[in-house]
Design an enzyme around this catalytic site. Structure first.
Site, short mmCIF file in Angstrom:
data_model
loop_
_atom_site.label_atom_id
_atom_site.label_comp_id
_atom_site.label_asym_id
_atom_site.label_seq_id
_atom_site.Cartn_x
_atom_site.Cartn_y
_atom_site.Cartn_z
N GLU A 1 19.23 42.33 61.43
CA GLU A 1 18.30 42.76 60.39
C GLU A 1 16.91 43.03 60.97
O GLU A 1 16.41 42.25 61.77
CB GLU A 1 18.21 41.66 59.32
N LYS B 1 19.21 47.67 51.34
CA LYS B 1 19.44 46.37 50.71
C LYS B 1 19.13 46.43 49.22
O LYS B 1 18.07 46.90 48.80
CB LYS B 1 18.57 45.31 51.40
N CYS C 1 21.53 40.02 55.04
CA CYS C 1 20.99 38.66 54.93
C CYS C 1 21.37 37.98 53.62
O CYS C 1 22.52 37.63 53.40
CB CYS C 1 19.47 38.72 55.11
#
Length: 512
Positions: free
Chosen positions: A264, A330, A382
């Site tokens: 990430e 995301k 994440c």
């Protein structure tokens, strides 16, 4: 019983629950912790039961999410004492959900063992949904290495949590029958028999393969773990050192690995500002026959949105460009970490609301998979990996792998990264897909379709983890149906209990 002894039981049983999770993995403690909660929830004194439940929640959540203070203190700039206060405040908020569980039990005088898990599922649903949700520390995750892990491909993590509560309620009712009401012992034994049947279902599911491995589609994948310290990661003066580290790790595997994955936000600058790097990598990867996924911070040039994303580089069919369609943005952002609710009011209050890179916008909930070498990857960045239903919605018939990239350097050498890895493992088990997990400082790992770790890189070491891994075809029941079977089961349990109560009332009236 003395109320102070009840409070002590609450604190101890709440704390014990944390040790059921990774890295401790004492899965059986989940049942002991829930037994403690049920004991205090059924306490005859309502005020004592509610206060004890609050203490249970504070003990469980304060210890379980204690790792959050690392990011608040070390990287948010808050004093140590304030970071711990904020963790306790969050724990107090999370404790409202078990508190609601106890309130409902007390308010409606619930005694049925099949209703306890229904109420718990309802409160856990609220915890995972309200204010964007925080479903961390659900007891179902503790069972991934237990004899009951076979329930996950059927009902998901929430379903396994349902089972933990149900099993604990059966044990609790059995103990109560033995000690207080022997006439209820046959009912307790019947409940135990039902539990044994479910245990057999779990054993059958563990042995059954809902999906089939496809060896001819195996890929050689390399996961680059840069091990960039968080206090250096966003330092502009360290940018070129970071680029050099990842350039070296990539070059070592170009041409030998089919796919190389960076974690990430691997390169700590806007992707828009690093176009020469990306375009040079596109050319080199194409020439060597490798493809690269990079965790990227990207500014959408049309809408102006700042995105936490994964971008594909080296794909021949869709060569890299700044507006690359081969991008995942995301969707589920971390409150206060990646965006600040009520931003105009909270940001001026201090550094705790001004963590680095806390102004992202979210992508769509359902997006196209990433492609590499003709294989499809369902991604999660994440925090998103803890939302099983979101990933389940992004599973398609042709999905080959699950992919997650993360940067758990925010939480240092704490229990947080281990809990995070455990939840990633559950996603693989639920969905019947192998999962690849690339992180900055660890825990980087390859996980098979049964949720078992194939290989794992050591934490806090600059390294590349390479494994040849085959995808699977087919779907588990959970991948196909999500939480629908669980909610249907909860509804059936509730209806049957209501019918039983109505029949009992009618029989009593007739007898009178």
């Amino acid at each position: 019983m003395n109320k102070y002894l009840t409070y002590l039981i609450a604190i101890i049983s709440g704390a014990l629950g944390v040790f059921a999770f990774s890295p401790f993995d004492l899965w059986y403690l989940a049942y002991i912790s829930v037994l403690g909660l049920l004991f205090i929830a059924k306490n005859s004194e309502k005020k004592t039961a509610l206060l004890a439940t609050l203490l249970w929640g504070l003990s469980f959540f304060s210890l379980g999410i204690s790792w959050l203070h690392v990011s608040i203190h070390q990287f948010g700039g808050s004093p140590l004492w304030l970071s711990y206060i904020l963790v306790v405040l969050l724990a107090a908020y999370l404790s409202c959900y078990p508190l609601l569980f106890t309130y409902i039990i007390q308010r409606f005088k619930v005694t049925s063992v099949v209703i306890f898990p229904v109420i718990w599922t309802f409160t856990e649903f609220l915890r995972g949904w309200l204010f964007t949700g925080f479903p961390w520390l659900q007891f179902g995750y503790t069972q991934i290495d237990s004899p009951f892990s076979g329930l996950a491909p059927l009902f998901g993590a929430e379903g396994v949590t349902f089972f933990v509560m149900w099993a604990s309620a059966v044990i609790f009712s059995g103990i109560s029958a033995l000690l207080k009401t022997p006439r209820k012992l046959p009912i307790a034994l019947a409940n135990l028999a039902m539990l044994v049947i479910v245990g057999g279902l779990s054993a059958y599911s563990s042995q059954k393969s809902f999906v089939t491995e496809v060896p001819e589609k195996a890929l050689k994948i390399s996961l680059a773990q840069g091990n960039i310290e968080q206090n250096l990661k966003w330092d502009p003066q360290y940018l070129y050192a970071t680029l050099d580290i990842y350039q070296k790790l990539i070059n070592e595997h170009l041409g030998t690995s089919d796919l190389i994955i960076l974690p990430e936000s691997a390169l700590p600058a806007l992707e828009n500002q690093l176009q020469p790097f990306y375009k040079a990598l596109q050319l080199a990867a194409q020439q060597k026959g490798s493809e690269v996924f990079i965790g990227s911070v990207y500014q959408d040039e049309i809408q102006g949105k700042l995105l936490n994303s994964i971008v594909s580089v080296g794909n021949i069919e869709q060569p890299y460009s700044s507006d690359n369609m081969m991008r995942y943005a995301k969707h589920h952002l971390v409150p206060f970490g990646e965006y600040v609710p009520l931003e105009s009011l909270l940001r001026p209050l201090g550094s705790v609301f001004n963590l680095p890179m806390s102004a992202f916008q979210n992508g769509d909930e359902i997006q196209q998979p990433l492609l590499a070498k003709g294989r499809t990857f369902a991604p999660a960045i994440c925090y998103e990996i803890i939302f099983g239903s979101q990933l389940q919605k992004n599973i398609h018939t042709n999905t080959d792998f699950l992919l997650t990239v993360s940067n758990d350097a925010w939480f240092g050498d704490s229990i947080g990264p281990w809990q995070h890895l455990q939840m990633a493992r559950m996603r693989a088990l639920e969905l019947g897909k192998p999962l690849v997990r690339a992180t900055n400082t660890g825990i980087t790992a390859f996980i098979d379709a049964k949720g078992k770790i194939i290989s794992q890189a050591p934490q806090f070491k600059q390294t590349v983890l390479t494994t040849k891994i085959a995808p699977t075809k087919g779907k588990t029941p959970y991948a196909a149906l999500g939480n629908k079977p669980l909610y249907l089961l909860a509804l059936i349990f509730t209806v049957l209990r209501i019918l039983a109560a109505l029949i009992k009332r009618k029989v009593m009236k007739t007898a009178v």
